[in-house]
Design a protein around this motif. Structure first.
Motif, mmCIF file in Angstrom:
data_model
loop_
_atom_site.group_PDB
_atom_site.id
_atom_site.type_symbol
_atom_site.label_atom_id
_atom_site.label_comp_id
_atom_site.label_asym_id
_atom_site.label_seq_id
_atom_site.Cartn_x
_atom_site.Cartn_y
_atom_site.Cartn_z
ATOM 1 N N TYR A 248 1.011 -1.156 0.137
ATOM 2 C CA TYR A 248 -0.111 -0.161 -0.056
ATOM 3 C C TYR A 248 0.827 1.059 0.437
ATOM 4 O O TYR A 248 0.235 2.468 -0.364
ATOM 5 C CB TYR A 248 -1.009 -0.319 1.365
ATOM 6 N N MET A 249 1.706 1.525 0.828
ATOM 7 C CA MET A 249 3.068 2.433 0.777
ATOM 8 C C MET A 249 3.259 3.128 -0.592
ATOM 9 O O MET A 249 3.862 4.043 -1.216
ATOM 10 C CB MET A 249 3.880 2.335 2.276
ATOM 11 N N ALA A 250 3.995 1.772 -1.011
ATOM 12 C CA ALA A 250 4.397 1.667 -2.130
ATOM 13 C C ALA A 250 3.139 2.303 -3.379
ATOM 14 O O ALA A 250 4.068 3.079 -4.333
ATOM 15 C CB ALA A 250 5.014 0.133 -2.635
ATOM 16 N N ALA A 251 2.196 1.714 -3.497
ATOM 17 C CA ALA A 251 1.172 2.026 -4.381
ATOM 18 C C ALA A 251 1.032 3.604 -4.039
ATOM 19 O O ALA A 251 1.341 4.489 -5.390
ATOM 20 C CB ALA A 251 0.388 1.459 -3.851
ATOM 21 N N VAL A 252 1.162 4.049 -3.265
ATOM 22 C CA VAL A 252 0.301 5.363 -2.875
ATOM 23 C C VAL A 252 1.444 6.811 -2.800
ATOM 24 O O VAL A 252 1.909 7.810 -3.921
ATOM 25 C CB VAL A 252 0.684 6.040 -1.239
ATOM 26 N N TYR A 253 3.009 5.890 -2.622
ATOM 27 C CA TYR A 253 4.050 6.564 -3.747
ATOM 28 C C TYR A 253 4.628 6.465 -5.003
ATOM 29 O O TYR A 253 4.881 7.562 -5.665
ATOM 30 C CB TYR A 253 5.590 5.938 -2.585
ATOM 31 N N VAL A 254 4.507 5.649 -5.298
ATOM 32 C CA VAL A 254 4.381 5.191 -7.192
ATOM 33 C C VAL A 254 2.342 6.085 -7.912
ATOM 34 O O VAL A 254 3.649 6.392 -8.880
ATOM 35 C CB VAL A 254 4.342 3.635 -7.457
ATOM 36 N N ASP A 255 2.381 5.695 -7.559
ATOM 37 C CA ASP A 255 0.840 6.114 -8.683
ATOM 38 C C ASP A 255 0.783 7.422 -9.119
ATOM 39 O O ASP A 255 0.761 7.469 -9.681
ATOM 40 C CB ASP A 255 -0.148 6.251 -7.728
ATOM 41 N N PRO A 256 0.866 8.529 -8.023
ATOM 42 C CA PRO A 256 1.176 9.963 -8.518
ATOM 43 C C PRO A 256 2.229 11.007 -9.674
ATOM 44 O O PRO A 256 2.279 11.451 -10.359
ATOM 45 C CB PRO A 256 0.992 10.609 -7.243
ATOM 46 N N ARG A 257 3.717 9.743 -9.340
ATOM 47 C CA ARG A 257 4.485 9.725 -10.290
ATOM 48 C C ARG A 257 4.114 9.099 -11.804
ATOM 49 O O ARG A 257 5.924 9.370 -12.123
ATOM 50 C CB ARG A 257 5.924 9.109 -8.939
ATOM 51 N N LEU A 258 3.561 8.182 -11.785
ATOM 52 C CA LEU A 258 3.260 8.097 -12.672
ATOM 53 C C LEU A 258 2.094 8.372 -13.385
ATOM 54 O O LEU A 258 1.783 8.131 -14.663
ATOM 55 C CB LEU A 258 2.869 6.479 -12.972
ATOM 56 N N SER A 259 1.497 9.928 -12.896
ATOM 57 C CA SER A 259 0.380 10.535 -13.454
ATOM 58 C C SER A 259 0.589 11.160 -15.086
ATOM 59 O O SER A 259 -1.099 11.209 -16.046
ATOM 60 C CB SER A 259 -0.503 11.177 -13.077
ATOM 61 N N GLY A 260 2.041 11.328 -15.293
ATOM 62 C CA GLY A 260 2.717 11.397 -16.219
ATOM 63 C C GLY A 260 2.611 10.774 -17.619
ATOM 64 O O GLY A 260 1.798 11.295 -18.981
#
Length: 306
Positions: A248-260
């Motif tokens: 869950y912590m990894a998903a919260v960290y990675v998700d916004p960084r892939l929004s581009g």
């Protein structure tokens, strides 16, 4: 009452086993966490690639550019005809003036094009018909349908924005990752079973005298087995909890960084894991607990047969 006492003794014995072999138990938990993380990383990558394919499919369309002197009646006839086809999901008729505005917005950073456009008398662009199909496989049919003689004469050009090659490439990557991920999961599962087996064997060795006394006083094989099986299940549940927090912590960290990659939108990782966590926890936790319990049962059984 005796049943409750027996259950309590089994639980107390399982906890005692865990405490006696703390470092070995933590090593086992670490390997189990790696096995669960490999599963969830594979699920996360599949989610990302699936969302990427859907994003690319939404970008596919056909733009039909009409001559700037095309009568409104012909434009409406073309729009009505294409909209009547069951393969069509959306038809947008962009008037010439709006098409010019969009062209200027698209080339806002190119002063040469804007300067050349300003030197022209009037609007050089005609109306545009933007067509989106229900499925990517419908576009070849729609391209043929646009050859309708009732309005084909007014069409200046067509642009089929096809991402089929990119979509196929993403799907090939997905299949390769699934194959590699499945092999990695199998390796971690094998290591997990072997380590749990050895952990239980070490616990049995440290308690061999106690187990011998239990058997002398008439303890059943099941009564001897259950504390070790329960210890294995507790290790599996602890690994499930730790891996769930990490994922869950990894998903919260990675998700916004892939929004581009998704035009500023969410990559879908957080939504996937927060929506699917009950099913994932049940399947992964149940499967891991079963494998660990089976391995523990087998390890104790080998000792009891001596």
């Amino acid at each position: 009452m005796s049943l409750i006492v027996n259950i309590w003794r089994i639980v107390a014995s399982a906890w005692k086993n865990f405490a006696r072999n703390m470092w070995l138990a933590l090593t086992t938990v670490f390997v189990l966490v790696l096995a669960l993380l490999s599963v969830n990383v594979l699920l996360g990558v599949n989610t990302l690639l699936g969302n990427a394919v859907r994003e690319l499919e939404q970008r596919i369309d056909i733009s039909v550019y009409f001559k700037n002197d095309t009568p409104e009646q012909v434009l409406e006839q073309a729009r009505f005809f294409m909209n009547s086809l069951p393969q069509v999901n959306l038809v947008e008729l962009v008037p010439a003036d709006k098409a010019l505005e969009r062209f200027k917005e698209t080339h806002a950073d190119d002063p040469k094009i804007l300067s050349a456009l300003g030197e022209l008398d009037g609007n050089p662009l005609g109306a545009t018909l933007v067509i989106k199909a229900r499925s990517p496989s419908d576009y070849p049919f729609l391209l043929e349908a646009l050859k309708n003689p009732q309005f084909e004469f007014a069409v200046e050009s067509m642009n089929y924005d096809d991402h089929a090659e990119t979509i196929n490439r993403v799907r090939d990557i997905d299949r390769s990752i699934q194959l590699f991920g499945t092999g990695l999961i199998a390796v971690f599962a094998l290591f997990s079973i072997l380590i749990v087996f050895n952990t239980v064997r070490v616990a049995i060795y440290t308690q061999r005298e106690e187990i011998g006394i239990m058997r002398l006083v008439g303890a059943s094989n099941a009564y001897v087995r259950l504390p070790f099986v329960l210890e294995g299940v507790l290790l599996a549940l602890l690994a499930l909890l730790i891996s769930g927090v990490v994922v869950y912590m990894a998903a919260v960290y990675v998700d916004p960084r892939l929004s581009g990659l998704f035009d500023g939108g969410s990559a879908g990782l957080v939504n996937y894991f927060t929506t699917e966590w009950p099913r994932l926890a049940l399947i992964q936790g149940g499967g891991l607990a079963f494998l660990v319990a089976l391995s523990s049962w087998a390890a104790v059984g080998k000792y009891l047969r001596k």
